[in-house]
Design an enzyme around this catalytic site. Structure first.
Site, PDB file in Angstrom:
ATOM      1  N   GLU A  86      42.213  14.964  41.602  1.00  0.00           N
ATOM      2  CA  GLU A  86      43.596  14.605  41.919  1.00  0.00           C
ATOM      3  C   GLU A  86      44.560  14.861  40.766  1.00  0.00           C
ATOM      4  O   GLU A  86      45.689  15.306  40.972  1.00  0.00           O
ATOM      5  CB  GLU A  86      43.698  13.139  42.354  1.00  0.00           C
ATOM      6  CG  GLU A  86      43.270  12.872  43.791  1.00  0.00           C
ATOM      7  CD  GLU A  86      41.773  12.627  43.918  1.00  0.00           C
ATOM      8  OE1 GLU A  86      41.069  12.667  42.895  1.00  0.00           O
ATOM      9  OE2 GLU A  86      41.305  12.393  45.054  1.00  0.00           O
ATOM     10  N   HIS A 127      40.047   1.627  48.582  1.00  0.00           N
ATOM     11  CA  HIS A 127      40.603   2.618  49.517  1.00  0.00           C
ATOM     12  C   HIS A 127      41.731   2.049  50.385  1.00  0.00           C
ATOM     13  O   HIS A 127      42.076   2.627  51.404  1.00  0.00           O
ATOM     14  CB  HIS A 127      39.507   3.149  50.448  1.00  0.00           C
ATOM     15  CG  HIS A 127      38.546   4.087  49.794  1.00  0.00           C
ATOM     16  ND1 HIS A 127      37.844   3.756  48.658  1.00  0.00           N
ATOM     17  CD2 HIS A 127      38.171   5.353  50.110  1.00  0.00           C
ATOM     18  CE1 HIS A 127      37.073   4.775  48.308  1.00  0.00           C
ATOM     19  NE2 HIS A 127      37.252   5.751  49.177  1.00  0.00           N
TER      20      HIS A 127
END
Lengths: 385, 325
Positions: free
Chosen positions: B60, B129
Site C-alpha cells: 500500500e 479490517h
C-alpha cells in the site's frame, strides 16, 4: 577514514549475486586504486566544452557559498526550524543534474538546497524561503526541507526519511505511461535505505520496468548513527539484487565520476526502461542539521581528514587547472561572485515582506485558490485567521 | 432511470471517467484479473486493458505513493484500498505527501488523486479490517472526504472526486455494495462534494448521519412515525469535508432537536465536530441537548453478537431518539 565507508567500487549486473570481493571489508588500497581511475575520459565527460566544465565548478561553489551564508543567517536567528546543510556533498547534486536530459526529473529528501540550486532555482527564492518570507519559493510555507520547482522538473524537497521513494517511482511511472523518454532521479540518504517503502518501491520499479534511479547519497551517517550501527549487509546498493535491480557503488567527491555513474543509469532507464540503485559515497561536513552538536558520534579529525583529502570543490578546481580549463584568478573570481550572490540573496530575503496571516489559507485546495473552477459546495475550513 | 446496485454505480463512474480522460487509471490489489475483491471493477480489465486497470502487489505504501507521484505529474489515478483499514500502512503517503504537497510548494503542485474503498464494520472481520477513518482523514486540511450512502451518490460523487484537482478520500461500505437504487445513466451526472441531502423531511427531530448509518436512521424515522407519531427528518451528510453546514443548521432550526448517528468511534469522531457546529451556530434553536449514537467505544469485535451491538443499530438509535422527544 577507518569505518567511515566501504570504499570499494563495484558494478552490479542485473540479477548477478554479489561476488566475494563485492562484500569484502573496506580496503584502503581500493580507494586509491579507484581514485586513480580517470573519469574525465569517459564519453560523457570527454565531450564537455571548457565552459561546461567551469560551469560545473561554479555550480558547486555557488551551493557551498549559499549554504555557508544560510548558516550565518541561522546563527543570527533569521532562519528557524531545521537547516540540513549539504556542504561536502556538492559534486553529487551538480554532477547528477548536469547529466540529465529534457524529460528527466528530480526528487529528493530534506537535504535539498544543493539539488534545488543545481536544477536552476535561484538563490533569492531559496534564501527567502529559509527566512520564511512571502518571496520564498514556497511563499514561506515549506521551509528548508520543502523546496519545489516543477517548471524545472524538480519535485521537492520531502521531509520524511524515505517518504519520497514511492513518489519518485510515480514520477517514473507517469513518464512511462505518457511514453516520454525520461527518468526520475530519486535522491535519498543512507538512513532512508532502512525504511520499508523503499523496498516496496524497488520491487515495483523492477516488476513494472520503471525508469527510476535511486541515488543513495551515502554520507556515512543516518543523522548521528554511523552506517556500521544502522545497516546490515553492506554495501547498501547491493540490496537491489534482491529485486533484480542493477546497482553500483561509486565515489561522490569526483564530479566526473558522478556524471559517468548517473549517465550509465540514465541510459539503462532511457533505452531499457529499467531502474537502478546507485550508492554514491560522500560526506557532510556539518551536523545532520545545524542544531546538531555533531561531537557525539564522530571526531573533528575525521571531518578534517575528508576535507583535506576529498573535498569535491578543491579536487575539481585542481583538476580543471591541470586540464588547463581554469586558472587561479578565474577560480577566485568565481568564488567571489558566488559569495556576492549569496550575500545578495540574504539581503533580498531580509528586505522581503513576511506573509500575511490570510495567506495561511491559500494553496490548500485548488478550488479555493481558483474560484472559477469551484465545483464543491459547503464549508472547507473550520478555523480561519 | 435504471435501477442498479451501489457496486455497479461505482463501476459506471470509474468506467465513464476512464473513457473520458486518458490520464485516469485504476490501481490496487486484485482490481484487474480478480475483478476487484468486491467485484467493483468487474469487466473493466477486458474493456480498458492492463495499462488502465492495474493489479498491484500488496504494497500500500508504494502504490499509494506511486499514485501521488503520478498525480503530481498530472495523471489522475484512482487507488483502491481493499479496505480503508489498510491505508494505515500508507499513512505517510496520503497524509504527508498527497495532503501537503500543494501547501508546501506554495501552490505550485496539485495532486488530483482518489483513494477509495470500503470503510465499515459489520462484516465479522475483526478490529484490523473494520476501521472508519473518515474522522482521521477529515482532520487533514488538503484532503476531501466523502461517504456516499446511495447508488446515485456513489456514482455522482465518485465522478466528481475523479475530476477534482485535489486528493479525495472516498469511503464506501461493503454492506451497501448490493444496495439497489435509481441511478442516472447520463455520463455527465455529477453530485457536488460538500452538499448534504435531506433524504427524508420531518418536523420534530433531525437525525443527521453519514454512510450506512443513514439507512439505519431512515428505518428509525419510519418506526418513529408509525409507532410514536413523531416526524423525524433525516439528513445524509454525504460529504464530511467539505461539510454542508447550511443544510445541517437549516434542519436544526426547523426541528429544534438533534440526534447524530455514525459508525465512527465517538472520541473526536465526525459527529463531535457537527455537535460543536450546532451549539456554536444554532444554540438558541435547541430545545434539548444534542444526542449522539456512535460505535461502542471498543476495538471492533469479531463476534456477530457483539458487533451487532457495537455498530449503531435500529434499537440503539430509536432509544436515543425517544430520549429527545
Amino acid at each position: 577514514m577507518e569505518g567511515l565507508h566501504h570504499d570499494t567500487i563495484v558494478d552490479g549486473e542485473e540479477g548477478d549475486p554479489p561476488t566475494k570481493e563485492q562484500v569484502a571489508p573496506v580496503a584502503e588500497d581500493k580507494i586509491d586504486e579507484a581514485r586513480d581511475e580517470d573519469f574525465s575520459n569517459k564519453p560523457i565527460n570527454r565531450d564537455l566544452t571548457p565552459d561546461e566544465r567551469v560551469n560545473l565548478y561554479e555550480q558547486m561553489v555557488r551551493i557551498r557559498r549559499f549554504e555557508e551564508r544560510s548558516l550565518r543567517a541561522y546563527q543570527q536567528g533569521h532562519i528557524g526550524g531545521f537547516l540540513h546543510l549539504y556542504i561536502g556533498q556538492e559534486a553529487v547534486a551538480v554532477g547528477s543534474v548536469s547529466a540529465l536530459a529534457e524529460d528527466d526529473h528530480v526528487i529528493t529528501a530534506y537535504r535539498d538546497h544543493g539539488h534545488a540550486l543545481a536544477v536552476g532555482m535561484n538563490m533569492d527564492e531559496c534564501m527567502a524561503e529559509l527566512y520564511g518570507k512571502k518571496t520564498g519559493c514556497s511563499k514561506g510555507k515549506g521551509g528548508s526541507m520543502h523546496f519545489f520547482a516543477p517548471d524545472k522538473n524538480f519535485w521537492g524537497g520531502h521531509g520524511i526519511v524515505g517518504g519520497q521513494t514511492p513518489l519518485g517511482l510515480g514520477i517514473a511511472y507517469a513518464l512511462k505511461f505518457n511514453k516520454k523518454t525520461g527518468a526520475c532521479l530519486c535522491f535519498m540518504g543512507d538512513g532512508a535505505t532502512n525504511q520499508g517503502p523503499f523496498y516496496e518501491s524497488l520491487n515495483l520499479a523492477s516488476l513494472w520496468n520503471l525508469p527510476v534511479i535511486y541515488v543513495i547519497e551515502n554520507n556515512g551517517y543516518s543523522m548521528g548513527t554511523a552506517e556500521a550501527r544502522h545497516s546490515a549487509g553492506e554495501p547498501l546498493a547491493r540490496r537491489g539484487t534482491a529485486f533484480d535491480v542493477a546497482w553500483s557503488v561509486s565515489h561522490g567527491h569526483d564530479v566526473y565520476e558522478v556524471r559517468h555513474t548517473i549517465n550509465e543509469a540514465l541510459e539503462r532507464a532511457h533505452k531499457e526502461s529499467r531502474p537502478s540503485v546507485l550508492e554514491i559515497i560522500t560526506y557532510r561536513y556539518r551536523g545532520h542539521s545545524v542544531a546538531d552538536p555533531d561531537q557525539t558520534y564522530r571526531s573533528k579529525e575525521e571531518i578534517e581528514e575528508y576535507k583535506n583529502r576529498k573535498d569535491p570543490i578543491n579536487l575539481f578546481k585542481d583538476k580543471l587547472i591541470s586540464e588547463g580549463h581554469l586558472n587561479v584568478e578565474t577560480a577566485i573570481e568565481i568564488d567571489q561572485r558566488a559569495k556576492e550572490e549569496a550575500a545578495g540573496s540574504a539581503d533580498f530575503a531580509q528586505a522581503s515582506p513576511l506573509p500575511e496571516p490570510e495567506e495561511l489559507m491559500d494553496d490548500i485546495y485548488w478550488e479555493t485558490d481558483n474560484p472559477a473552477d469551484k465545483t464543491s459546495e459547503g464549508t472547507m475550513f473550520f478555523e480561519t485567521p | 432511470m435504471a435501477i442498479i446496485t451501489y457496486r455497479d454505480a461505482l463501476n459506471q463512474a470509474l468506467s465513464e471517467e476512464i473513457e473520458r480522460d486518458d490520464q485516469v487509471v485504476l490501481m490496487g490489489e486484485e482490481v484487474a484479473q480478480f475483478k476487484g475483491s468486491y467485484k467493483v471493477s468487474e469487466g473493466m480489465l477486458e474493456k480498458f486493458g492492463s495499462d488502465r486497470i492495474i493489479d498491484t502487489p500488496i504494497s500500500e505504501a508504494a502504490f499509494s505513493g506511486l499514485a501521488v507521484g503520478a498525480a503530481m505529474m498530472g495523471m489522475r489515478p484512482v487507488v483502491e484500498f481493499m479496505f480503508w483499514s489498510f491505508c494505515y500502512v500508507a499513512f505517510d503517503q496520503i497524509f504527508n505527501n498527497a495532503a501537503n504537497v500543494r501547501y508546501m510548494s506554495g501552490g505550485l503542485i496539485n495532486v488530483p488523486i482518489v483513494f477509495r474503498g470500503p470503510a465499515n464494520g459489520g462484516t465479522n472481520v475483526g478490529a484490523t479490517h473494520s476501521h472508519t477513518p473518515e474522522n482521521f482523514a477529515a482532520n487533514t486540511p488538503g484532503v476531501k472526504v466523502i461517504c456516499p450512502a446511495t447508488p446515485a451518490d456513489a456514482k455522482g460523487m465518485l465522478k466528481s472526486a475523479i475530476r477534482d484537482n485535489d486528493p479525495v478520500c472516498v469511503m464506501e461500505n461493503t454492506i451497501l455494495y448490493n444496495l439497489q437504487g435509481e441511478v442516472p445513466e447520463d455520463d455527465e451526472f455529477l453530485v457536488p462534494l460538500g452538499k448534504a441531502n435531506v433524504i427524508r423531511e420531518g418536523t420534530d427531530l433531525s437525525i443527521i448521519a453519514h454512510g450506512k448509518s443513514v439507512h439505519t436512521s431512515l428505518q428509525v424515522a419510519q418506526t418513529l412515525e408509525e409507532a410514536h407519531k413523531v416526524s423525524a427528518e433525516v439528513v445524509d451528510l454525504r460529504s464530511i469535508r467539505p461539510l454542508d453546514t447550511e443544510t445541517i443548521l437549516a434542519s436544526v432550526r426547523k426541528t429544534n432537536r438533534v440526534l447524530l448517528v455514525e459508525e465512527n468511534k465517538p472520541f473526536c469522531g465526525v459527529d463531535a465536530q457537527i455537535a460543536f457546529l450546532i451549539q456554536d451556530q444554532a444554540f438558541d434553536y435547541l430545545d434539548a441537548p444534542i444526542k449522539r449514537v456512535s460505535a461502542i467505544d471498543a476495538p471492533q469485535a469479531y463476534s456477530k453478537a457483539l458487533e451487532n451491538v457495537q455498530i449503531p443499530n435500529h434499537d440503539r438509535v430509536l432509544r436515543k431518539a425517544m430520549e429527545l422527544i
